[in-house]
Enzyme design. Structure first.
Site, short mmCIF file in Angstrom:
data_model
loop_
_atom_site.label_atom_id
_atom_site.label_comp_id
_atom_site.label_asym_id
_atom_site.label_seq_id
_atom_site.Cartn_x
_atom_site.Cartn_y
_atom_site.Cartn_z
N ARG A 1 16.68 -50.33 83.70
CA ARG A 1 15.95 -50.58 82.47
C ARG A 1 15.77 -51.92 81.93
NH1 ARG A 1 17.07 -44.70 79.64
NH2 ARG A 1 15.17 -43.75 80.66
N GLN B 1 9.64 -51.44 82.89
CA GLN B 1 9.51 -50.48 81.89
C GLN B 1 8.25 -49.27 82.19
OE1 GLN B 1 9.16 -52.35 78.33
NE2 GLN B 1 10.61 -50.71 77.15
N ASP C 1 9.33 -46.44 84.81
CA ASP C 1 10.31 -45.67 84.42
C ASP C 1 10.02 -44.05 84.20
OD1 ASP C 1 12.72 -44.62 83.26
OD2 ASP C 1 12.79 -46.11 81.73
N SER D 1 11.81 -42.20 81.51
CA SER D 1 11.24 -42.36 80.09
C SER D 1 9.94 -41.43 80.08
CB SER D 1 10.89 -43.59 79.72
OG SER D 1 12.16 -44.44 79.81
N TYR E 1 22.75 -46.82 78.02
CA TYR E 1 23.16 -45.44 78.14
C TYR E 1 24.16 -45.05 77.51
CZ TYR E 1 19.79 -44.83 81.82
OH TYR E 1 18.38 -44.74 82.82
#
Ligand code: NAD
Length: 373
Positions: A118, A123, A126, A129, A226
């Site tokens: 992350r 990004q 990902d 996400s 997380y």
């Protein structure tokens, strides 16, 4: 370099790992693309659309022949994959030891997209996400569909209907989208998480934060963003807060996960029993063991007290067209990031932070440090 796009065969899987848009871009990079027959059918992408984008379409053997890069949503069986190929997929590595061993035995380099770090650079690659966002949205839509009442407050000549009360537990990517979706539908929304940073995010979406705040919550977030597993003392305080909150809710959406561990149990059957008949719970963590006691993977359960607990498997696949489009773009970004323009092929440097994080098998072995016995 030939890129193969396979039809996923896992139960409940409707997504596909490439779209005509990404196929065009692979071809523009200098690759050739072969797509397995009906690979996109369940995501409303016809074979002809892939052909129009420049791909060939054929059976699995033809698709895999001489392929150097294989794209899939949940990863193919190792049998029949060409030695030396790179497989890119969501591989569920902690639960797929046998398959990873078979990949290693077949000299496959496997990249597990859910291990994407992350970091800003990653990004747009990902998948957790991109898929969780859609799952969060769809969970609220499913709850609204099942709920026998309206979400917004309505003042009518026949009287006033009160707004639905929605409680979101776990405010990561899915939870944030669930809050936003419930607000758009007109619900009164509250939400909770162990990570204090989410408090402001909840408020910025118009939700009310419901939090246990003690010394432990200050350290609840890992450097990777997380959650940690919390202590028994924290869990007791959280349980008391949930008991107080949940009886007043009409809809509960739970999304809480801890990477590499079973999902935390956040709601007991006794707490569910305090909810009004007709209330709806969606447990998005059901496949990781569930946040809610009584949720069953792949089933919609109605308790004796009339509370519906929805436990759909593979939520992103319920919005297969959008989920495929975003998943496919995540893979496209990975490929373009590691594309050698002169050689017109994928090159994965051993010392790259992303390669180190996602490469699970290589050179005949399971290489990821997190997967060593
Ligand atoms: P996740 O799916 O791992 O977990 C969902 C949520 O459950 C998290 O917010 C977590 O804190 C929460 N949770 C865990 N245990 C809980 C418990 N006992 N009680 C209540 N809640 C609990 O998380 P996610 O959606 O992947 O997001 C985690 C974080 O990573 C977020 O802050 C997100 O914004 C961030 N993120 C960063 C990047 C990036 O920088 N590239 C990309 C995506 C997400």
């Amino acid at each position: 370099m030939k890129i193969a796009v396979l039809k996923d065969s896992a139960a409940h899987e409707k997504r596909v790992a490439a779209t005509p848009e990404t196929v065009r871009k692979f071809i523009a990079l200098g690759a050739s693309v072969a797509v397995e027959t009906r690979a996109g059918a369940d995501a409303n992408i016809a074979d002809q659309a892939f052909i129009d984008a420049g791909a060939s379409v054929g059976d699995r053997a033809a698709t895999l022949a001489d392929a150097k890069l294989i794209l899939s949503v949940q990863g193919p069986d190792a049998a029949g994959l060409p030695a030396g190929a790179v497989v890119v997929a969501s591989l569920n590595p902690f639960q797929s030891g046998e398959r990873l061993a078979a990949y290693a035995g077949g000299q496959i380099t496997a990249l597990a997209m859910e291990f994407m770090p992350r970091i800003t650079r990653a990004q747009s690659m990902d998948i957790l996400s991109s898929q969780a966002n859609l799952a969060g949205y769809k969970s609220v839509i499913d709850a609204a569909e099942r709920y026998g009442r309206a979400f917004p407050m309505m003042m009518t000549a026949a009287g006033t209907i009160s707004a639905a009360r929605v409680f979101v537990m776990g405010v990561g990517v899915a939870g944030l989208q669930a809050i936003a979706t419930a607000k758009r539908l007109g619900a009164v929304v509250s939400a909770t998480d162990v990570r204090l940073a989410t408090k402001e995010q909840i408020m910025s979406l118009g939700g009310k934060p419901v939090f246990v705040e003690d010394e432990e919550t200050k350290a609840a977030e890992t450097s990777g963003g997380y959650a940690r597993e919390m202590s028994d003392a924290y869990k007791a305080k959280q349980a008391a807060l949930v008991s107080e909150t949940i009886a007043k809710q009409d809809i509960v959406i739970t999304t809480a996960l801890i990477p590499g561990r079973p999902a935390p149990r956040l709601v007991t059957a006794a707490q569910v029993a305090t909810m009004k008949p007709g209330s709806v719970i969606v447990d998005l963590a059901v496949e990781q063991g569930g946040n809610v006691e009584g949720s069953v993977a792949g089933e919609t359960v109605v308790t004796e007290g009339g509370v519906t607990i929805i436990g759909h498997i593979n939520y992103p696949s319920r919005l297969a067209t959008d989920a495929s489009a975003l998943f496919a773009r995540n893979l496209l970004t990975l490929v373009t990031t590691f594309w050698d323009k002169e050689a017109k092929m994928l090159v994965l440097p051993d010392d790259d932070e992303i390669v180190k994080a996602i490469r699970v098998t290589h050179g005949g072995a399971i290489v990821h440090p997190g997967l060593q016995a």
